[in-house]
Scaffold this active site. Structure first.
Site, PDB file in Angstrom:
ATOM      1  N   GLN A 122       0.840  -1.211   0.000  1.00 14.02           N
ATOM      2  CA  GLN A 122       0.000   0.000   0.000  1.00 14.02           C
ATOM      3  C   GLN A 122       0.869   1.252   0.000  1.00 14.02           C
ATOM      4  O   GLN A 122       1.521   1.547   1.010  1.00 14.02           O
ATOM      5  CB  GLN A 122      -0.870  -0.032   1.268  1.00 14.02           C
ATOM      6  CG  GLN A 122      -1.785   1.153   1.459  1.00 14.02           C
ATOM      7  CD  GLN A 122      -2.306   1.230   2.893  1.00 14.02           C
ATOM      8  OE1 GLN A 122      -1.727   0.641   3.811  1.00 14.02           O
ATOM      9  NE2 GLN A 122      -3.394   1.942   3.101  1.00 14.02           N
ATOM     10  N   SER A 177       4.619  -1.305   4.227  1.00 16.93           N
ATOM     11  CA  SER A 177       4.816  -2.681   4.708  1.00 16.93           C
ATOM     12  C   SER A 177       4.935  -3.618   3.516  1.00 16.93           C
ATOM     13  O   SER A 177       4.139  -3.539   2.571  1.00 16.93           O
ATOM     14  CB  SER A 177       3.620  -3.131   5.549  1.00 16.93           C
ATOM     15  OG  SER A 177       3.363  -2.209   6.567  1.00 16.93           O
ATOM     16  N   GLU A 200      -9.187  -1.699   5.695  1.00 14.06           N
ATOM     17  CA  GLU A 200      -7.929  -1.885   6.430  1.00 14.06           C
ATOM     18  C   GLU A 200      -8.208  -2.033   7.926  1.00 14.06           C
ATOM     19  O   GLU A 200      -7.656  -2.889   8.599  1.00 14.06           O
ATOM     20  CB  GLU A 200      -7.006  -0.685   6.190  1.00 14.06           C
ATOM     21  CG  GLU A 200      -5.689  -0.768   6.976  1.00 14.06           C
ATOM     22  CD  GLU A 200      -4.695   0.324   6.606  1.00 14.06           C
ATOM     23  OE1 GLU A 200      -5.122   1.401   6.136  1.00 14.06           O
ATOM     24  OE2 GLU A 200      -3.484   0.098   6.793  1.00 14.06           O
ATOM     25  N   GLU A 202      -5.670   8.338  17.928  1.00 13.47           N
ATOM     26  CA  GLU A 202      -6.306   9.670  18.049  1.00 13.47           C
ATOM     27  C   GLU A 202      -7.203   9.942  16.839  1.00 13.47           C
ATOM     28  O   GLU A 202      -8.325  10.439  16.978  1.00 13.47           O
ATOM     29  CB  GLU A 202      -5.233  10.774  18.153  1.00 13.47           C
ATOM     30  CG  GLU A 202      -4.409  10.743  19.436  1.00 13.47           C
ATOM     31  CD  GLU A 202      -3.362   9.640  19.462  1.00 13.47           C
ATOM     32  OE1 GLU A 202      -3.048   9.088  18.386  1.00 13.47           O
ATOM     33  OE2 GLU A 202      -2.868   9.307  20.561  1.00 13.47           O
TER      34      GLU A 202
HETATM   35  C1  LIG Z   1       3.592  -0.966  11.563  1.00 14.40           C
HETATM   36  C2  LIG Z   1       3.150   0.067  10.571  1.00 14.40           C
HETATM   37  C3  LIG Z   1       2.861  -0.315   9.274  1.00 14.40           C
HETATM   38  C4  LIG Z   1       2.458   0.644   8.336  1.00 14.40           C
HETATM   39  N1  LIG Z   1       2.217   0.228   7.052  1.00 14.40           N
HETATM   40  C5  LIG Z   1       1.865   1.149   6.117  1.00 14.40           C
HETATM   41  C6  LIG Z   1       1.698   0.763   4.757  1.00 14.40           C
HETATM   42  O1  LIG Z   1       1.861  -0.405   4.403  1.00 14.40           O
HETATM   43  N2  LIG Z   1       1.367   1.703   3.859  1.00 14.40           N
HETATM   44  C7  LIG Z   1       1.176   3.009   4.194  1.00 14.40           C
HETATM   45  O2  LIG Z   1       0.834   3.810   3.332  1.00 14.40           O
HETATM   46  N3  LIG Z   1       1.355   3.423   5.486  1.00 14.40           N
HETATM   47  C8  LIG Z   1       1.703   2.525   6.438  1.00 14.40           C
HETATM   48  N4  LIG Z   1       1.897   2.911   7.750  1.00 14.40           N
HETATM   49  C9  LIG Z   1       1.812   4.351   8.059  1.00 14.40           C
HETATM   50  C10 LIG Z   1       0.644   4.759   8.945  1.00 14.40           C
HETATM   51  O3  LIG Z   1      -0.561   4.709   8.210  1.00 14.40           O
HETATM   52  C11 LIG Z   1       0.959   6.178   9.446  1.00 14.40           C
HETATM   53  O4  LIG Z   1       2.089   6.070  10.275  1.00 14.40           O
HETATM   54  C12 LIG Z   1      -0.185   6.748  10.223  1.00 14.40           C
HETATM   55  O5  LIG Z   1      -1.253   7.050   9.378  1.00 14.40           O
HETATM   56  C13 LIG Z   1       0.222   8.030  11.007  1.00 14.40           C
HETATM   57  O6  LIG Z   1       0.853   8.928  10.172  1.00 14.40           O
HETATM   58  P1  LIG Z   1       2.242   9.582  10.604  1.00 14.40           P
HETATM   59  O7  LIG Z   1       3.178   8.492  10.967  1.00 14.40           O
HETATM   60  O8  LIG Z   1       2.642  10.516   9.512  1.00 14.40           O
HETATM   61  O9  LIG Z   1       1.945  10.410  11.924  1.00 14.40           O
HETATM   62  P2  LIG Z   1       1.311  11.866  12.015  1.00 14.40           P
HETATM   63  O10 LIG Z   1       0.116  11.948  11.138  1.00 14.40           O
HETATM   64  O11 LIG Z   1       2.390  12.870  11.807  1.00 14.40           O
HETATM   65  O12 LIG Z   1       0.816  11.905  13.509  1.00 14.40           O
HETATM   66  C14 LIG Z   1       1.685  12.242  14.605  1.00 14.40           C
HETATM   67  C15 LIG Z   1       0.836  12.297  15.879  1.00 14.40           C
HETATM   68  O13 LIG Z   1      -0.159  13.336  15.777  1.00 14.40           O
HETATM   69  C16 LIG Z   1      -1.453  12.803  16.054  1.00 14.40           C
HETATM   70  N5  LIG Z   1      -2.457  13.476  15.215  1.00 14.40           N
HETATM   71  C17 LIG Z   1      -2.350  13.747  13.880  1.00 14.40           C
HETATM   72  N6  LIG Z   1      -3.487  14.346  13.443  1.00 14.40           N
HETATM   73  C18 LIG Z   1      -4.327  14.434  14.505  1.00 14.40           C
HETATM   74  C19 LIG Z   1      -5.654  14.932  14.692  1.00 14.40           C
HETATM   75  N7  LIG Z   1      -6.326  15.466  13.675  1.00 14.40           N
HETATM   76  N8  LIG Z   1      -6.209  14.853  15.937  1.00 14.40           N
HETATM   77  C20 LIG Z   1      -5.522  14.309  16.971  1.00 14.40           C
HETATM   78  N9  LIG Z   1      -4.254  13.820  16.864  1.00 14.40           N
HETATM   79  C21 LIG Z   1      -3.672  13.868  15.653  1.00 14.40           C
HETATM   80  C22 LIG Z   1      -1.357  11.319  15.674  1.00 14.40           C
HETATM   81  O14 LIG Z   1      -2.327  10.556  16.351  1.00 14.40           O
HETATM   82  C23 LIG Z   1       0.068  10.993  16.132  1.00 14.40           C
HETATM   83  O15 LIG Z   1       0.102  10.714  17.509  1.00 14.40           O
HETATM   84  C24 LIG Z   1       2.327   1.997   8.709  1.00 14.40           C
HETATM   85  C25 LIG Z   1       2.615   2.387  10.037  1.00 14.40           C
HETATM   86  C26 LIG Z   1       3.029   1.440  10.957  1.00 14.40           C
HETATM   87  C27 LIG Z   1       3.342   1.874  12.338  1.00 14.40           C
END
Ligand SMILES: Cc1cc2nc3c(=O)[nH]c(=O)nc-3n(C[C@H](O)[C@H](O)[C@H](O)COP(=O)(O)OP(=O)(O)OC[C@H]3O[C@@H](n4cnc5c(N)ncnc54)[C@H](O)[C@@H]3O)c2cc1C
Length: 394
Positions: free
Chosen positions: A113, A148, A231, A364
């Protein structure tokens, strides 16, 4: 003709007689099963199913298991089966469905993805990977992250920006991306467990034929909602037997090692055991409600419970095991094909479950979804919804 449980048993017996598992090549058997409509019975005829309620799948699975037939090892293609397939089924052209669903289901083609980016995770609609139309192709440039299984994948579901002049949700298009294209570069990302399940993926002049666009140009956000809702159900709502998940190993240790028990741990374990069972049965009910329909925001609730329980149970297990629980014996950077919570040690479970509250939408963000779309509470202020993507501060 009505296809009920008896008819499914008859068709399964026919499949087994024509392709005896003991003497049939595994892949051949799986292809024959798909062609007989016994792969995912709720899918339409000709696409691995028979258009009957999803709950009837259990009838087929039980007969095949009893006969020692091979299965498609679904954990090795979780994104393909749980997310890409339902999205292709809903939005794909007939040609796309015929081309992609069979090799996906039998496991010949594994999917990943390509959604998240360094600047677009929770705020996924802000993504900056660009796709520009050139003749019959789209030329894609950008960077994805946390992908992933990209290192094992043949295909990817990809969302990219096709129109920067409209608000962020409106200018996105959904594609099926060939991971063998020379412009796709996959680099490992090492995680807290020491392994590298996921990757950064750099896309440089990747050419995607327009025939691999899923849905209309500019409609990618709507298409992606199908993927994201599936998902959450795929992560939080998987079918498990009693004690089949994280609660299994800790319950086993509790039974086998009475010397480790304390009253406080006993109370906590009992509560988590009951919560796990409630969550497991709720997931079962959700799956039955879905039948062949698309999951809605309720899947967010399952995923929330899954993440909380996994983290609390694995924490309890480490505590129960005392010093032993702190041992972690393998920091080799492996490239696992799948996440196996139960087959690993307590330290692995503890570390890996940290990601459960981030992957598939953070806790969140899912709470926001439940608040707005399930409970109908007022939504968060969205100041950027009428601003062209190119004018957003980044
Ligand atoms: C094990 C694992 C596998 C993954 N696999 C994939 C994959 O295969 N493909 C893919 O595309 N992605 C994948 N991801 C990515 C995952 O979807 C993102 O990490 C996730 O959506 C959070 O985005 P970010 O890491 O940019 O954090 P951010 O969006 O930067 O968030 C940082 C913090 O801010 C908080 N926050 C952000 N916005 C808000 C809001 N509006 N209100 C309250 N709190 C908020 C979040 O909860 C978090 O604590 C994977 C992640 C993990 C950990």
């Amino acid at each position: 003709m009505t296809i009920d449980a008896a008819e499914l048993r008859r068709r399964t017996a026919q499949l087994l007689a024509a392709h005896p598992p003991a003497t049939t090549d595994r892949l051949e058997f799986l292809k024959a099963r798909f062609d007989a409509g016994l792969a995912w019975v709720h899918y339409p005829e000709g696409l691995g199913g028979l258009g009957v309620p999803r709950s009837l799948q259990a009838v087929v699975d039980a007969e095949l298991e009893a006969a020692g037939a091979p299965d498609n090892d679904s954990r090795r293609n979780g994104i393909g089966l749980g997310m890409a397939a339902p999205t292709i089924l809903k939005y794909g052209t007939e040609e796309q469905k015929q081309r992609f669903l069979r090799p996906l289901w039998v496991g010949e083609e594994v999917w990943c993805q390509l959604f998240s980016e360094p600047g677009a995770g929770s705020d996924l609609a802000a993504l900056g990977t660009r796709a520009v139309r050139e003749g019959d192709d789209w030329v894609v440039n950008g960077q994805k992250v946390w992908t992933s299984g990209a290192h094992n994948s043949r295909w990817a579901i990809l969302i990219a920006r096709t129109d920067p002049d409209v608000p962020k949700h409106a200018g996105i298009t959904y594609f099926l991306c060939d991971m063998t294209d020379p412009g796709v570069e996959v680099r490992p990302l090492r995680q807290i467990t020491g392994e590298a399940e996921f990757n950064e993926v750099f896309l440089t002049d990747v050419r995607i034929p327009d025939s691999c666009r899923l849905g209309e140009v500019g409609d990618g956000w709507r298409v992606a909602q199908t993927t994201l809702n599936n998902e959450r159900v795929a992560i939080g709502g998987m079918r498990l037997p009693r004690e089949g998940g994280m609660i299994g190993p800790v319950s086993k240790t509790w039974r086998e090692r009475p010397e480790l028990r304390t009253h406080d741990l006993h109370q906590r374990l009992l509560k988590l055991w009951v919560d796990t069972e409630v969550s497991r049965l709720t997931a079962e009910r959700l799956r039955q409600q879905l039948v062949a329909g698309q999951p809605g925001p309720e899947g967010a609730g399952m995923k929330l419970a899954f993440a909380r329980l996994n983290q609390e149970i694995s924490g309890l297990e480490v505590e129960l095991r005392g010093e032993e629980g702190l041992l972690y014996d393998d920091w080799t950077m492996r490239r696992p094909e799948l996440v196996d919570f139960v087959g690993r040690d307590a330290g692995y479970r503890y570390l890996r479950s940290k990601g459960n509250s981030i992957e598939g939408g953070t806790t969140e963000v899912l709470l926001n979804i439940v608040a707005e779309r399930v409970l109908g509470l007022p939504s968060e202020p969205r100041t950027d919804k009428d601003v062209a993507w190119k004018d957003l501060a980044r």
